[in-house]
Each structure stands twice: as structure tokens, then as C-alpha cells.
Write a protein that holds these residues in place. Sequence first.
Motif, PDB file in Angstrom:
ATOM      1  N   GLY A   1       0.768  -1.231   0.000  1.00 43.55           N
ATOM      2  CA  GLY A   1       0.000   0.000   0.000  1.00 43.55           C
ATOM      3  C   GLY A   1       0.800   1.283   0.000  1.00 43.55           C
ATOM      4  O   GLY A   1       0.247   2.359   0.251  1.00 43.55           O
ATOM      5  N   VAL A   2       2.096   1.226  -0.302  1.00 44.09           N
ATOM      6  CA  VAL A   2       2.955   2.420  -0.268  1.00 44.09           C
ATOM      7  C   VAL A   2       2.821   3.198  -1.574  1.00 44.09           C
ATOM      8  O   VAL A   2       2.704   2.624  -2.658  1.00 44.09           O
ATOM      9  CB  VAL A   2       4.421   2.016  -0.022  1.00 44.09           C
ATOM     10  CG1 VAL A   2       5.364   3.210  -0.175  1.00 44.09           C
ATOM     11  CG2 VAL A   2       4.570   1.396   1.362  1.00 44.09           C
ATOM     12  N   LEU A   3       2.873   4.527  -1.460  1.00 44.52           N
ATOM     13  CA  LEU A   3       2.888   5.431  -2.610  1.00 44.52           C
ATOM     14  C   LEU A   3       4.261   6.100  -2.663  1.00 44.52           C
ATOM     15  O   LEU A   3       4.678   6.754  -1.702  1.00 44.52           O
ATOM     16  CB  LEU A   3       1.792   6.491  -2.466  1.00 44.52           C
ATOM     17  CG  LEU A   3       1.812   7.653  -3.468  1.00 44.52           C
ATOM     18  CD1 LEU A   3       1.647   7.151  -4.896  1.00 44.52           C
ATOM     19  CD2 LEU A   3       0.714   8.669  -3.120  1.00 44.52           C
ATOM     20  N   ILE A   4       4.967   5.943  -3.801  1.00 45.41           N
ATOM     21  CA  ILE A   4       6.298   6.526  -3.967  1.00 45.41           C
ATOM     22  C   ILE A   4       6.225   7.571  -5.072  1.00 45.41           C
ATOM     23  O   ILE A   4       5.962   7.258  -6.232  1.00 45.41           O
ATOM     24  CB  ILE A   4       7.345   5.453  -4.310  1.00 45.41           C
ATOM     25  CG1 ILE A   4       7.322   4.326  -3.268  1.00 45.41           C
ATOM     26  CG2 ILE A   4       8.730   6.084  -4.377  1.00 45.41           C
ATOM     27  CD1 ILE A   4       8.306   3.204  -3.544  1.00 45.41           C
TER      28      ILE A   4
ATOM     29  N   SER B   1       2.434   3.944   3.702  1.00 46.60           N
ATOM     30  CA  SER B   1       3.126   5.214   3.887  1.00 46.60           C
ATOM     31  C   SER B   1       3.245   5.933   2.547  1.00 46.60           C
ATOM     32  O   SER B   1       2.955   5.368   1.488  1.00 46.60           O
ATOM     33  CB  SER B   1       4.501   4.985   4.509  1.00 46.60           C
ATOM     34  OG  SER B   1       5.265   4.102   3.706  1.00 46.60           O
ATOM     35  N   ARG B   2       3.681   7.205   2.627  1.00 46.35           N
ATOM     36  CA  ARG B   2       3.871   8.002   1.418  1.00 46.35           C
ATOM     37  C   ARG B   2       5.281   8.573   1.394  1.00 46.35           C
ATOM     38  O   ARG B   2       5.764   9.069   2.412  1.00 46.35           O
ATOM     39  CB  ARG B   2       2.882   9.172   1.363  1.00 46.35           C
ATOM     40  CG  ARG B   2       1.430   8.805   1.265  1.00 46.35           C
ATOM     41  CD  ARG B   2       0.584  10.029   0.956  1.00 46.35           C
ATOM     42  NE  ARG B   2       0.733  11.090   1.962  1.00 46.35           N
ATOM     43  CZ  ARG B   2       0.163  12.291   1.866  1.00 46.35           C
ATOM     44  NH1 ARG B   2      -0.567  12.596   0.809  1.00 46.35           N
ATOM     45  NH2 ARG B   2       0.330  13.194   2.819  1.00 46.35           N
ATOM     46  N   ILE B   3       5.913   8.514   0.225  1.00 44.92           N
ATOM     47  CA  ILE B   3       7.211   9.141   0.019  1.00 44.92           C
ATOM     48  C   ILE B   3       7.012  10.267  -0.991  1.00 44.92           C
ATOM     49  O   ILE B   3       6.603  10.026  -2.129  1.00 44.92           O
ATOM     50  CB  ILE B   3       8.243   8.125  -0.486  1.00 44.92           C
ATOM     51  CG1 ILE B   3       8.444   7.016   0.560  1.00 44.92           C
ATOM     52  CG2 ILE B   3       9.559   8.825  -0.809  1.00 44.92           C
ATOM     53  CD1 ILE B   3       9.325   5.880   0.098  1.00 44.92           C
ATOM     54  N   ALA B   4       7.298  11.488  -0.568  1.00 41.12           N
ATOM     55  CA  ALA B   4       7.042  12.645  -1.416  1.00 41.12           C
ATOM     56  C   ALA B   4       7.984  12.675  -2.611  1.00 41.12           C
ATOM     57  O   ALA B   4       9.101  12.151  -2.562  1.00 41.12           O
ATOM     58  CB  ALA B   4       7.187  13.922  -0.597  1.00 41.12           C
ATOM     59  N   ALA B   5       7.532  13.308  -3.672  1.00 40.85           N
ATOM     60  CA  ALA B   5       8.328  13.437  -4.890  1.00 40.85           C
ATOM     61  C   ALA B   5       9.676  14.074  -4.579  1.00 40.85           C
ATOM     62  O   ALA B   5       9.767  15.040  -3.808  1.00 40.85           O
ATOM     63  CB  ALA B   5       7.572  14.270  -5.916  1.00 40.85           C
ATOM     64  N   GLY B   6      10.726  13.529  -5.176  1.00 39.44           N
ATOM     65  CA  GLY B   6      12.058  14.095  -5.050  1.00 39.44           C
ATOM     66  C   GLY B   6      12.778  13.788  -3.758  1.00 39.44           C
ATOM     67  O   GLY B   6      13.907  14.244  -3.555  1.00 39.44           O
TER      68      GLY B   6
ATOM     69  N   LYS C   1       2.935   6.845   7.497  1.00 42.58           N
ATOM     70  CA  LYS C   1       3.525   8.166   7.655  1.00 42.58           C
ATOM     71  C   LYS C   1       3.844   8.757   6.290  1.00 42.58           C
ATOM     72  O   LYS C   1       3.958   8.038   5.289  1.00 42.58           O
ATOM     73  CB  LYS C   1       4.812   8.105   8.482  1.00 42.58           C
ATOM     74  CG  LYS C   1       4.637   7.567   9.894  1.00 42.58           C
ATOM     75  CD  LYS C   1       3.781   8.487  10.746  1.00 42.58           C
ATOM     76  CE  LYS C   1       3.684   7.947  12.179  1.00 42.58           C
ATOM     77  NZ  LYS C   1       2.802   8.796  13.017  1.00 42.58           N
ATOM     78  N   THR C   2       4.009  10.072   6.245  1.00 37.64           N
ATOM     79  CA  THR C   2       4.475  10.759   5.056  1.00 37.64           C
ATOM     80  C   THR C   2       5.879  11.278   5.319  1.00 37.64           C
ATOM     81  O   THR C   2       6.125  11.912   6.361  1.00 37.64           O
ATOM     82  CB  THR C   2       3.565  11.938   4.689  1.00 37.64           C
ATOM     83  OG1 THR C   2       2.269  11.442   4.321  1.00 37.64           O
ATOM     84  CG2 THR C   2       4.123  12.723   3.512  1.00 37.64           C
ATOM     85  N   VAL C   3       6.803  10.982   4.400  1.00 36.93           N
ATOM     86  CA  VAL C   3       8.161  11.504   4.521  1.00 36.93           C
ATOM     87  C   VAL C   3       8.480  12.357   3.309  1.00 36.93           C
ATOM     88  O   VAL C   3       7.983  12.111   2.203  1.00 36.93           O
ATOM     89  CB  VAL C   3       9.205  10.371   4.679  1.00 36.93           C
ATOM     90  CG1 VAL C   3       8.953   9.587   5.955  1.00 36.93           C
ATOM     91  CG2 VAL C   3       9.224   9.443   3.475  1.00 36.93           C
ATOM     92  N   ALA C   4       9.333  13.371   3.522  1.00 36.52           N
ATOM     93  CA  ALA C   4       9.711  14.277   2.441  1.00 36.52           C
ATOM     94  C   ALA C   4      11.068  14.877   2.742  1.00 36.52           C
ATOM     95  O   ALA C   4      11.486  14.975   3.903  1.00 36.52           O
ATOM     96  CB  ALA C   4       8.667  15.383   2.280  1.00 36.52           C
ATOM     97  N   GLY C   5      11.761  15.289   1.675  1.00 41.42           N
ATOM     98  CA  GLY C   5      13.000  16.020   1.837  1.00 41.42           C
ATOM     99  C   GLY C   5      14.239  15.237   1.469  1.00 41.42           C
ATOM    100  O   GLY C   5      14.182  14.076   1.095  1.00 41.42           O
TER     101      GLY C   5
END
Length: 267
Positions: free
Chosen positions: A204-207, A223-228, A239-243
Motif C-alpha cells: 500500500g505504499v505510494l512513492i 506510507s507516502r514518500i514525497a516526490a524528489g 507516515k508521510t516523509v519528504a525532503g
Amino acid sequence: MAETRARLTPVDPVWDRITREAEEAIAKEPMLGGLIHSVILHHKSIENALSYRIAMKLTNSEMSEQLLREICDEAHQADPSLAAAARADVMAVYDRDPACHRYLQPLMYFKGFQAVQAYRVAHWLWTEGRTDLAYFFQMRTSEMFGVDIHPAARIGQGIMIDHAHSIVIGETAVVGNNVSILHSVTLGGTGKEDQDRHPKIEDGVLIGAGAKVLGNIRIGHCSRIAAGSVVLDEVPPMKTVAGVPARIVGEAGCAQPSVSMDHMFGG
């Protein structure tokens, strides 16, 4: 007797819908009739159609279409889970990609779907010990689609790779079920280390587009991994991760990020 035949006829709603849509497409665009017949309507099952489509895409002067088709047919006959996963992938693309309006589109036109099905045959070859042939499939899939998946990687079903440009999935990577991956994503290692060195992506992960997930780290379910983003540490579930490097910036925002395809922060 008719009742007995009906009971013995396999029910395949996905393939039935694809063939129905193929007939409708030919009625609207007769110039594509030959192509649609050769890819879909000339075949009795989704297994046969997948073998044909993969073979036609990967053939070159080094390996004939007929030989590639025989290899694909062998894989599908030996392992019915390949076509079962393909059916789930078709439905995943249809459900999640707003540019997909028919079941036939992934099989006919979408290189992300086609690349994943070629990988599935390569993975079967790998598990059978036919590693050189598996590497050939990997090479041709990368050359043809711009998607480089090591045949030893383990990938679940219900997979959508959207746009499918510059995708890299390493040898010891694991991708669960119902995962959505956008273009220019890397599931890679962090150096020259051997053994288990690639990410483990749970269900169910979104990359997001351009994300790099590096090392033997676990990305928790839904979980979600933000673009870039560049992800170097494990991500807890939902969770959502970014950066760069990625940090937790919030909750996933919904129960199934890979299905909702919502990339906006706010959870």
C-alpha cells in the motif's frame, strides 16, 4: 451438456472485459484493427496475450519473437500466479491512473504495465536457475521501456508504475502488494556492499516521482514518500516523509495512499 460445458469454462472477468473493449475499439478506429487483433482478439486467454505482447516488445536481432513467446508461454503455463498478478495490475492501473479509461489500455499501450509483466517472466526464469536468460529479459526490458528491474527482486501484485521512465529496482529489493510508483524512482543500494542491500517496500505504499529509496531499509505499509525525496532511514507505517534526506512530515493522510494517489501534504 451445455450446463456441463459452462461449469468447465473458466470465468475470467478481466480478460472478458479486455476482449469486449478491443471489439469496441476496432469499431471506433478500424485502422488499429490489425494491431488489436494480433495483441488481443487472436488469443484465447490473457496468458497467451501477455506472452505475445512481451515477445513482440522484447524481440530483436539477438532473440526471435517466436523463441521469446515460447519462453513466456512456458512461464505462464508453469506458474499461473504470473497471469493472476497481471490481472491485479490491470485493475490497479485502471483504478489509480486517471489517464486509464479501459482495461485494454495497459496491455496495449502502457509501458509500465508491460515492463512489469516482462519482469515477472524474468523472475520466474531466475527462480528456475536460468539466470542468463533472466538477465537477457532484464536487459531488453530496460532498453525497450526504460525500466530496469533486477530479475531477483521480489514484487507483489496490484502494482502501478505510472509513466515508467527511469525506474530502477535492485536485486534484493522487495515490493509488496498494491504499491504505486511514479517515474524516475530508484530502489537502490548505498554502495558496493553485497548481500541484502535494497529497500523493502510494504503493502500500500505510494512513492512519488523522482524519489530515491536507498539501502536495506523498510518502508512501512500505507506510507507516502514525497516526490524528489531521498530516503535513507526506515519509515514507520502510515507516515508521510519528504525532503533530502527525507524526514517524517506527517501522517499518511488516508488508509490507502497508493490507491488514492494523493500526494498533497496535510495529514
